[in-house]
Design a protein around this motif. Structure first.
Motif, PDB file in Angstrom:
ATOM      1  N   PHE A  54     -15.201   4.065 -64.218  1.00 20.32           N
ATOM      2  CA  PHE A  54     -16.575   4.210 -63.746  1.00 20.32           C
ATOM      3  C   PHE A  54     -17.315   2.873 -63.732  1.00 20.32           C
ATOM      4  CE2 PHE A  54     -15.371   8.419 -65.191  1.00 20.32           C
ATOM      5  CZ  PHE A  54     -15.781   9.195 -64.113  1.00 20.32           C
ATOM      6  N   LEU A  55     -16.791   1.882 -64.427  1.00 23.71           N
ATOM      7  CA  LEU A  55     -17.357   0.536 -64.385  1.00 23.71           C
ATOM      8  C   LEU A  55     -16.661  -0.348 -63.359  1.00 23.71           C
ATOM      9  CD1 LEU A  55     -17.820  -0.271 -68.188  1.00 23.71           C
ATOM     10  CD2 LEU A  55     -19.528   0.571 -66.564  1.00 23.71           C
ATOM     11  N   GLN A  56     -15.666   0.188 -62.662  1.00 24.70           N
ATOM     12  CA  GLN A  56     -14.803  -0.628 -61.815  1.00 24.70           C
ATOM     13  C   GLN A  56     -14.924  -0.302 -60.323  1.00 24.70           C
ATOM     14  OE1 GLN A  56     -11.036   0.220 -63.729  1.00 24.70           O
ATOM     15  NE2 GLN A  56     -11.328  -1.411 -65.238  1.00 24.70           N
ATOM     16  N   ALA A  57     -16.023   0.339 -59.954  1.00 23.61           N
ATOM     17  CA  ALA A  57     -16.171   0.755 -58.550  1.00 23.61           C
ATOM     18  C   ALA A  57     -16.248  -0.416 -57.586  1.00 23.61           C
ATOM     19  CB  ALA A  57     -17.406   1.641 -58.401  1.00 23.61           C
ATOM     20  N   SER A  58     -16.508  -1.610 -58.088  1.00 26.73           N
ATOM     21  CA  SER A  58     -16.561  -2.774 -57.208  1.00 26.73           C
ATOM     22  C   SER A  58     -15.213  -3.465 -57.063  1.00 26.73           C
ATOM     23  CB  SER A  58     -17.573  -3.795 -57.755  1.00 26.73           C
ATOM     24  OG  SER A  58     -17.155  -4.275 -59.024  1.00 26.73           O
ATOM     25  N   GLU A  59     -14.205  -3.011 -57.795  1.00 25.94           N
ATOM     26  CA  GLU A  59     -12.927  -3.721 -57.826  1.00 25.94           C
ATOM     27  C   GLU A  59     -12.019  -3.302 -56.660  1.00 25.94           C
ATOM     28  OE1 GLU A  59     -11.016  -3.619 -61.606  1.00 25.94           O
ATOM     29  OE2 GLU A  59     -12.794  -4.346 -62.675  1.00 25.94           O
ATOM     30  N   PRO A  60     -11.456  -4.267 -55.951  1.00 25.14           N
ATOM     31  CA  PRO A  60     -10.595  -3.948 -54.803  1.00 25.14           C
ATOM     32  C   PRO A  60      -9.407  -3.057 -55.163  1.00 25.14           C
ATOM     33  CG  PRO A  60     -11.224  -6.258 -54.753  1.00 25.14           C
ATOM     34  CD  PRO A  60     -11.708  -5.723 -56.059  1.00 25.14           C
ATOM     35  N   ALA A  61      -8.849  -3.218 -56.353  1.00 30.06           N
ATOM     36  CA  ALA A  61      -7.679  -2.409 -56.721  1.00 30.06           C
ATOM     37  C   ALA A  61      -8.026  -0.933 -56.776  1.00 30.06           C
ATOM     38  CB  ALA A  61      -7.124  -2.876 -58.064  1.00 30.06           C
ATOM     39  N   LEU A  62      -9.196  -0.607 -57.322  1.00 32.25           N
ATOM     40  CA  LEU A  62      -9.598   0.795 -57.376  1.00 32.25           C
ATOM     41  C   LEU A  62      -9.947   1.301 -55.988  1.00 32.25           C
ATOM     42  CD1 LEU A  62     -10.222   3.382 -58.892  1.00 32.25           C
ATOM     43  CD2 LEU A  62     -12.490   2.460 -59.426  1.00 32.25           C
ATOM     44  N   LYS A  63     -10.643   0.501 -55.222  1.00 31.71           N
ATOM     45  CA  LYS A  63     -10.985   0.922 -53.856  1.00 31.71           C
ATOM     46  C   LYS A  63      -9.707   1.205 -53.051  1.00 31.71           C
ATOM     47  CE  LYS A  63     -15.486  -1.347 -53.487  1.00 31.71           C
ATOM     48  NZ  LYS A  63     -16.380  -2.191 -52.673  1.00 31.71           N
ATOM     49  N   ALA A  64      -8.705   0.348 -53.204  1.00 30.60           N
ATOM     50  CA  ALA A  64      -7.455   0.547 -52.479  1.00 30.60           C
ATOM     51  C   ALA A  64      -6.745   1.808 -52.937  1.00 30.60           C
ATOM     52  CB  ALA A  64      -6.553  -0.670 -52.672  1.00 30.60           C
ATOM     53  N   ALA A  65      -6.731   2.048 -54.252  1.00 28.63           N
ATOM     54  CA  ALA A  65      -6.061   3.229 -54.792  1.00 28.63           C
ATOM     55  C   ALA A  65      -6.698   4.515 -54.283  1.00 28.63           C
ATOM     56  CB  ALA A  65      -6.091   3.195 -56.322  1.00 28.63           C
ATOM     57  N   LEU A  66      -8.006   4.457 -54.024  1.00 33.44           N
ATOM     58  CA  LEU A  66      -8.721   5.638 -53.547  1.00 33.44           C
ATOM     59  C   LEU A  66      -8.727   5.737 -52.024  1.00 33.44           C
ATOM     60  CD1 LEU A  66     -11.830   5.532 -55.924  1.00 33.44           C
ATOM     61  CD2 LEU A  66      -9.832   7.037 -56.093  1.00 33.44           C
ATOM     62  N   GLY A  67      -8.129   4.754 -51.346  1.00 33.49           N
ATOM     63  CA  GLY A  67      -8.144   4.743 -49.887  1.00 33.49           C
ATOM     64  C   GLY A  67      -9.503   4.423 -49.317  1.00 33.49           C
ATOM     65  N   LEU A  68     -10.305   3.665 -50.063  1.00 34.20           N
ATOM     66  CA  LEU A  68     -11.664   3.316 -49.643  1.00 34.20           C
ATOM     67  C   LEU A  68     -11.868   1.797 -49.696  1.00 34.20           C
ATOM     68  CD1 LEU A  68     -13.567   6.046 -51.722  1.00 34.20           C
ATOM     69  CD2 LEU A  68     -13.120   6.096 -49.252  1.00 34.20           C
ATOM     70  N   PRO A  69     -11.029   1.029 -49.020  1.00 36.64           N
ATOM     71  CA  PRO A  69     -11.087  -0.424 -49.192  1.00 36.64           C
ATOM     72  C   PRO A  69     -12.386  -1.060 -48.728  1.00 36.64           C
ATOM     73  CG  PRO A  69      -9.680   0.162 -47.345  1.00 36.64           C
ATOM     74  CD  PRO A  69      -9.983   1.437 -48.064  1.00 36.64           C
ATOM     75  N   PHE A  90      -7.643  10.969 -67.018  1.00 39.87           N
ATOM     76  CA  PHE A  90      -8.192  10.886 -65.660  1.00 39.87           C
ATOM     77  C   PHE A  90      -8.040   9.478 -65.099  1.00 39.87           C
ATOM     78  CE2 PHE A  90     -11.942   9.671 -63.119  1.00 39.87           C
ATOM     79  CZ  PHE A  90     -11.647  10.387 -61.976  1.00 39.87           C
ATOM     80  N   ALA A  91      -8.368   8.467 -65.901  1.00 44.63           N
ATOM     81  CA  ALA A  91      -8.258   7.086 -65.436  1.00 44.63           C
ATOM     82  C   ALA A  91      -6.840   6.775 -64.971  1.00 44.63           C
ATOM     83  CB  ALA A  91      -8.695   6.126 -66.532  1.00 44.63           C
ATOM     84  N   LEU A  92      -5.845   7.236 -65.728  1.00 43.13           N
ATOM     85  CA  LEU A  92      -4.451   7.001 -65.349  1.00 43.13           C
ATOM     86  C   LEU A  92      -4.088   7.707 -64.043  1.00 43.13           C
ATOM     87  CD1 LEU A  92      -2.790   7.346 -68.860  1.00 43.13           C
ATOM     88  CD2 LEU A  92      -2.898   5.250 -67.484  1.00 43.13           C
ATOM     89  N   SER A  93      -4.759   8.810 -63.754  1.00 36.69           N
ATOM     90  CA  SER A  93      -4.430   9.589 -62.553  1.00 36.69           C
ATOM     91  C   SER A  93      -4.876   8.908 -61.263  1.00 36.69           C
ATOM     92  CB  SER A  93      -5.076  10.978 -62.628  1.00 36.69           C
ATOM     93  OG  SER A  93      -6.470  10.929 -62.328  1.00 36.69           O
ATOM     94  N   LEU A  94      -5.733   7.903 -61.376  1.00 38.05           N
ATOM     95  CA  LEU A  94      -6.288   7.277 -60.172  1.00 38.05           C
ATOM     96  C   LEU A  94      -5.331   6.293 -59.516  1.00 38.05           C
ATOM     97  CD1 LEU A  94      -9.960   6.675 -61.379  1.00 38.05           C
ATOM     98  CD2 LEU A  94      -9.114   8.489 -59.867  1.00 38.05           C
ATOM     99  N   GLY A  95      -4.285   5.885 -60.231  1.00 37.52           N
ATOM    100  CA  GLY A  95      -3.248   5.064 -59.629  1.00 37.52           C
ATOM    101  C   GLY A  95      -3.533   3.585 -59.565  1.00 37.52           C
ATOM    102  N   HIS A  96      -4.514   3.107 -60.332  1.00 40.53           N
ATOM    103  CA  HIS A  96      -4.806   1.668 -60.334  1.00 40.53           C
ATOM    104  C   HIS A  96      -4.639   1.100 -61.745  1.00 40.53           C
ATOM    105  CE1 HIS A  96      -8.412   2.929 -62.304  1.00 40.53           C
ATOM    106  NE2 HIS A  96      -8.967   1.732 -62.279  1.00 40.53           N
ATOM    107  N   GLU A  97      -3.787   1.763 -62.550  1.00 43.78           N
ATOM    108  CA  GLU A  97      -3.702   1.406 -63.967  1.00 43.78           C
ATOM    109  C   GLU A  97      -3.223  -0.028 -64.164  1.00 43.78           C
ATOM    110  OE1 GLU A  97       0.276   3.362 -63.006  1.00 43.78           O
ATOM    111  OE2 GLU A  97      -1.833   3.802 -62.614  1.00 43.78           O
ATOM    112  N   ASN A  98      -3.680  -0.622 -65.265  1.00 41.40           N
ATOM    113  CA  ASN A  98      -3.245  -1.946 -65.671  1.00 41.40           C
ATOM    114  C   ASN A  98      -2.739  -1.869 -67.103  1.00 41.40           C
ATOM    115  OD1 ASN A  98      -5.542  -1.894 -67.367  1.00 41.40           O
ATOM    116  ND2 ASN A  98      -6.802  -2.871 -65.789  1.00 41.40           N
ATOM    117  N   ASP A  99      -2.262  -2.974 -67.622  1.00 45.27           N
ATOM    118  CA  ASP A  99      -1.683  -2.962 -68.970  1.00 45.27           C
ATOM    119  C   ASP A  99      -2.719  -2.570 -70.021  1.00 45.27           C
ATOM    120  OD1 ASP A  99       0.750  -3.697 -67.942  1.00 45.27           O
ATOM    121  OD2 ASP A  99       0.555  -5.828 -68.443  1.00 45.27           O
ATOM    122  N   ALA A 100      -3.957  -3.033 -69.838  1.00 42.96           N
ATOM    123  CA  ALA A 100      -4.997  -2.701 -70.811  1.00 42.96           C
ATOM    124  C   ALA A 100      -5.256  -1.205 -70.841  1.00 42.96           C
ATOM    125  CB  ALA A 100      -6.281  -3.462 -70.486  1.00 42.96           C
ATOM    126  N   LEU A 101      -5.294  -0.575 -69.665  1.00 44.64           N
ATOM    127  CA  LEU A 101      -5.532   0.867 -69.599  1.00 44.64           C
ATOM    128  C   LEU A 101      -4.373   1.631 -70.230  1.00 44.64           C
ATOM    129  CD1 LEU A 101      -6.907   3.447 -68.714  1.00 44.64           C
ATOM    130  CD2 LEU A 101      -6.054   3.057 -66.399  1.00 44.64           C
TER     131      LEU A 101
END
Length: 255
Positions: free
Chosen positions: A222-237, A180-191
């Motif tokens: 679920f711990l990254q809801a404050s991160e701009p990269a995730l917000k951007a990936a979800l279209g919720l900047p 699921f995490a990979l499906s969100l489109g904000h993946e990084n090397d650690a993920l």
């Protein structure tokens, strides 16, 4: 001397956790999905159970408590605020207070979201967190009773613990959580690296729990809801962190 931690697989995808203080001999189990594997793990090590710690009232976490208490006489801990839904308690504990186990301080943490009345236990010297179905490996529990705002606050509270904290969560859901995490489109090397490791471990039947909090912070959406990269990936900047968390939870529920 740090506590000895043993992970016990139960039912189809649950975990219980045994902690043993070598100095005092005190031995606790956190949650009791079923009795046989827990009793087997205790007997194999020659340990006598002294305490049963409960995180929340769901049957797959408390279903074996009555039998295990009958067999061992162990004291049952649980949240005073949820005592009416838990097995009978010998030690009703309150969030914000500290208890003791063996030679360690145990912080009782309020973690609503999955249920109201859910608590976590943090053994601060050994840096072990028993989070039940609040913070989970690569995920968090479904919101059966609480609100997104409550769960987001819970996750912020837990993420403030030291990065080296060992997170003992209640289920083997990590492979699907990583997908699921990979499906969100904000993946990084650690993920990406963690997803590969998880798939390899599960292909061998190995547990992916417990995990380390620092790794969760780097890879758990679920711990990254404050991160701009995730917000951007979800279209919720410009959305609030709680609203972004709610969106991630809703997407996971439908995944």
């Amino acid at each position: 001397m740090p506590l000895t931690l043993v992970t016990v697989a139960c039912l189809s995808d649950n975990y219980a956790f045994i902690v043993h203080d070598q100095t005092s001999g005190a031995t606790a189990v956190v949650d009791v999905p079923e009795v046989a594997p827990i009793k087997s793990a205790l007997d194999a090590r020659g340990w006598t159970l002294s305490d049963i710690l409960l995180t929340h009232h769901h049957h797959d976490h408390v279903g074996g408590v009555a039998e295990l208490k009958r067999l061992t006489g162990a004291r049952v801990w649980g949240a005073a605020q949820d005592a009416s839904r838990l097995p009978p308690l010998d030690r009703a504990v309150t969030p914000g207070h500290e208890e003791s186990f063996g030679g360690e301080s145990v912080q009782i943490i309020n973690v609503p979201g999955h249920t109201i009345g859910h608590i976590a236990y943090f053994m601060s010297a050994s840096k072990i967190l028993f989070s039940g179905d609040s913070l989970m490996a690569m995920g968090c529990g479904r919101l059966f009773e609480g609100t997104p705002e409550q769960m987001w606050q819970t996750l912020k509270t837990l993420s403030a613990l030291p990065d080296e904290t060992v997170v003992c969560s209640g289920h083997e859901y990590t492979k699907s959580n990583a997908a699921f995490a990979l499906s969100l489109g904000h993946e990084n090397d650690a993920l990406k690296a963690r997803a590969i490791e998880i798939n390899a471990a599960r292909s061998k039947g190995l547990a992916t729990v417990p995990s380390e909090l620092g790794l969760e912070k780097a890879t758990n959406p679920f711990l990254q809801a404050s991160e701009p990269a995730l917000k951007a990936a979800l279209g919720l900047p410009n959305a609030s962190d709680a609203d972004v968390f709610a969106k991630v939870r809703a997407l996971k529920d439908a995944f």
